[in-house]
Scaffold this motif. Structure first.
Motif, PDB file in Angstrom:
ATOM      1  N   THR A 153       0.671  -1.077   0.057  1.00  0.00           N
ATOM      2  CA  THR A 153       0.003  -0.074  -0.101  1.00  0.00           C
ATOM      3  C   THR A 153       0.984   1.211   0.015  1.00  0.00           C
ATOM      4  N   LEU A 154       0.641   2.334  -0.875  1.00  0.00           N
ATOM      5  CA  LEU A 154       1.500   3.326  -1.154  1.00  0.00           C
ATOM      6  C   LEU A 154       0.718   4.670  -0.465  1.00  0.00           C
ATOM      7  N   HIS A 155       1.415   5.153   0.793  1.00  0.00           N
ATOM      8  CA  HIS A 155       0.810   6.305   1.059  1.00  0.00           C
ATOM      9  C   HIS A 155       1.668   7.725   0.778  1.00  0.00           C
ATOM     10  N   PRO A 156       1.021   8.337  -0.207  1.00  0.00           N
ATOM     11  CA  PRO A 156       1.786   9.496  -0.503  1.00  0.00           C
ATOM     12  C   PRO A 156       1.824  10.691   0.486  1.00  0.00           C
ATOM     13  N   ALA A 157       2.923  11.180   0.728  1.00  0.00           N
ATOM     14  CA  ALA A 157       2.928  12.503   1.442  1.00  0.00           C
ATOM     15  C   ALA A 157       3.025  13.714   0.761  1.00  0.00           C
ATOM     16  N   ALA A 158       2.295  14.735   0.970  1.00  0.00           N
ATOM     17  CA  ALA A 158       2.034  15.953   0.164  1.00  0.00           C
ATOM     18  C   ALA A 158       3.034  16.966   0.644  1.00  0.00           C
ATOM     19  N   ALA A 159       3.588  18.001  -0.054  1.00  0.00           N
ATOM     20  CA  ALA A 159       4.545  18.900   0.107  1.00  0.00           C
ATOM     21  C   ALA A 159       3.736  20.007   0.740  1.00  0.00           C
ATOM     22  N   VAL A 160       4.757  20.674   1.704  1.00  0.00           N
ATOM     23  CA  VAL A 160       4.094  21.914   2.630  1.00  0.00           C
ATOM     24  C   VAL A 160       4.151  22.915   1.677  1.00  0.00           C
ATOM     25  N   THR A 161       5.076  23.132   0.850  1.00  0.00           N
ATOM     26  CA  THR A 161       5.188  24.482  -0.136  1.00  0.00           C
ATOM     27  C   THR A 161       5.184  23.769  -1.538  1.00  0.00           C
ATOM     28  N   LYS A 162       4.493  24.881  -2.547  1.00  0.00           N
ATOM     29  CA  LYS A 162       4.403  24.587  -3.905  1.00  0.00           C
ATOM     30  C   LYS A 162       6.013  24.173  -4.545  1.00  0.00           C
ATOM     31  N   LYS A 163       6.217  23.256  -5.217  1.00  0.00           N
ATOM     32  CA  LYS A 163       7.202  22.605  -5.509  1.00  0.00           C
ATOM     33  C   LYS A 163       8.335  22.339  -4.496  1.00  0.00           C
TER      34      LYS A 163
END
Length: 427
Positions: A119-129
């Protein structure tokens, strides 16, 4: 899937059968029964005498490179490497191209490997790029399924951005992950600042770069949270990749004060010291860098006393063109998914139960994932392993081969995984 596992030793502190050799009957993705001398008609049977089983392992820090850098690693190869390393769930860093700062990229990752054994759990960025300038739409990303928020390989340098991120995420009970590195102090650094960097003429990365940023982050967290908010079962800030003795002590003191934090260490930090870089092996070029023997001992002590919650791979795939260069031009990173367990067995000094806890129970609690235990009625999310087996790491399932462990004899072998109604077994 219907499967009867015979004679496997259960390693799970939360299980009523912990430490016992039992049969496990699995039907429709769940554990139907645990007992002795179980039998069932018309069902696949696997005799795993001599092997151990635990809840499926979780790696909190994995670079996938997909989308954008699929020649280094894609979602299928990273899943294969994870499964062979015993991991049924992995957290993917957002440092792809495009960076995971939109729901489209987040959904692409979640859907690409849906239903696989990992199972893949993507983390998202705090800031753009992940550039540390403008915020992403964190609320939308949280509701779209981001497991946590981090700029991944880049520490959030702006104190104002970090403070506001804590304030934004706290009402969502969302996790902020940050690696403590003061970028100006580590600028152009190639290895730990010490005797070896002086002898080799390489620019050093001082321990101070970690310790200053760590102190700043904890002060900002304390400022953001009123004391009445300290009493929480969930960490608000997760500190990634501790590497220094003073860093361990700073975290220890913060936990004693009651700050809602957690932290991890990359398993390879327990194996190498900065003196091992004297021959300029670019496979040993990592960030944070390998530090002194005293730092390494402090990391082991931090794991033993619970200051450090989790062990991670910090899987960082780099292709041949990024590593087969002069040391100061080579990229940082080691691929590590397939060797985490073996290295922990060989170099952590921890008991088997504690190692398993550092890659199962602790990561799940930090990430707000459902608890998994080996008991009747539970989801069959399992890792099978032999902690005593000697084996040679002769083949990597990662697309990139930037690991110093290929061809090396290791101890502790993963034998199989079950998750999402699927099973894989390895010799």
């Amino acid at each position: 899937m219907k499967l009867l596992i015979k004679s496997v030793r259960i390693v799970d502190k939360k299980s009523p059968a912990n430490g016992q050799v039992r049969d496990i009957l699995i039907e429709d993705g769940k554990i139907k029964e645990i007992g002795e001398n179980l039998s069932s008609n018309d069902i696949e049977v696997k005799d795993l005498s001599g092997l151990c089983v635990s809840a499926g392992w979780v790696d909190m820090r994995v670079g996938s490179r997909d989308p954008g850098f699929e020649h280094k690693e894609d979602l299928y190869s990273v899943s294969a490497a994870a499964a062979h390393g015993g991991f049924t769930e992995i957290v993917l860093l957002p440092n792809t191209n495009p960076v995971v700062h939109s729901k489209d990229t987040l959904n692409y990752i979640r859907q690409s490997a849906a239903g696989g054994v990992v199972t893949l759990h993507p983390a998202a960025a705090v800031t753009k790029k992940a550039e540390g300038v403008d915020f992403t739409e964190m609320i939308d990303l949280h509701h779209a399924g981001a497991i946590a928020f981090t700029d991944g390989e880049h520490a959030v340098q702006s104190a104002d951005l970090l403070l506001k991120t804590i304030l934004y995420l706290r009402p969502l009970n969302a996790l902020l992950m940050n690696r403590p590195e003061e970028a100006q102090l580590s600028l152009y650094g190639q290895m730990h600042e010490g005797i070896t960097s002086t002898l080799t003429g390489m620019k050093g990365i001082p321990s101070l770069a970690e310790e200053m940023m760590l102190t700043r982050d904890l002060k900002l967290l304390e400022y953001a949270l009123e004391k009445s908010m300290y009493d929480t079962s969930d960490p608000v800030l997760h500190i990634s990749l501790l590497s220094t003795a003073i860093g361990v002590e700073i975290v220890r003191e913060a936990k004693q004060k009651g700050l809602p934090i957690s932290c991890d260490v990359a398993v390879h930090q327990l194996v190498f010291e900065d003196s091992d870089l004297i021959n300029f092996d670019t496979n040993l070029k990592v960030n944070p860098p390998f530090r002194s023997q005293a730092d390494q001992e402090a990391l082991r002590q931090g794991l033993a006393d619970g200051t450090i919650d989790a062990i991670v791979s910090d899987h960082n795939p780099q292709d041949e063109e990024s590593k087969n260069l002069e040391f100061d031009h080579a990229d940082f990173g080691i691929t590590g998914l397939e060797t985490v367990f073996s290295l922990a067995v060989m170099h952590s000094g921890l008991s088997l139960e504690t190692i398993v806890e550092k890659i199962t129970t602790a990561p799940r609690a930090i990430l707000r994932l459902p608890e998994i235990s080996i008991e009747q009625g539970a989801i069959a999310n399992l890792t099978f392993f032999d902690p005593e087996a000697d084996w040679t790491f002769g083949k990597s399932y990662s697309k990139s081969k930037n690991t110093p462990f290929l061809g090396q004899q290791l101890k502790g072998k993963v034998r199989g995984v079950i998750n999402n109604g699927k099973q894989e077994w390895y010799a």
